[in-house]
Design a protein around this motif. Structure first.
Motif, short mmCIF file in Angstrom:
data_model
loop_
_atom_site.label_atom_id
_atom_site.label_comp_id
_atom_site.label_asym_id
_atom_site.label_seq_id
_atom_site.Cartn_x
_atom_site.Cartn_y
_atom_site.Cartn_z
N ASP A 181 45.20 44.40 35.39
CA ASP A 181 47.09 44.50 35.87
C ASP A 181 47.87 45.43 35.72
O ASP A 181 47.41 46.31 34.17
CB ASP A 181 47.43 43.02 35.03
N GLU A 192 40.49 50.05 38.67
CA GLU A 192 41.17 49.37 39.96
C GLU A 192 41.32 48.25 39.96
O GLU A 192 42.24 47.46 40.67
CB GLU A 192 40.33 49.34 41.14
N ASN A 193 41.04 47.19 38.94
CA ASN A 193 41.43 45.89 38.59
C ASN A 193 42.35 45.09 37.92
O ASN A 193 42.62 43.95 37.46
CB ASN A 193 40.31 44.84 38.89
#
Length: 78
Positions: free
Chosen positions: A78, A75-76
């Motif tokens: 890039d 979810e984090n």
């Protein structure tokens, strides 16, 4: 430029024996990261001496579910 606010904060944390780290993520601030039981605090001390505080509260207990780490990375990314 004023450094008084930064040094005042560091002296207060040192006197209280509260662990912290310093970093720079922006050209106009020094970030003081503080971790205490059940809470993480980010303090941005700006060049002009004003301070912004962000508090993150939650459980410090370990999670047995390895899928949580995978979800956080996914979810984090890039």
């Amino acid at each position: 430029m004023t450094t008084t606010a930064l040094f005042d904060l560091l002296e207060r944390l040192d006197a209280a024996k509260i662990y912290y780290t310093l970093s720079r993520n922006r050209p106009d601030t020094v970030l003081v990261s503080i971790t205490v039981v059940g809470m993480r605090v980010e303090v941005d001390v700006f060049r002009d001496g004003h301070i912004e505080v962000c508090v993150f509260e939650g459980s410090e207990g370990p999670a047995d579910d390895a899928a949580i780490l995978e979800r956080i990375i996914r979810e984090n990314a890039d």
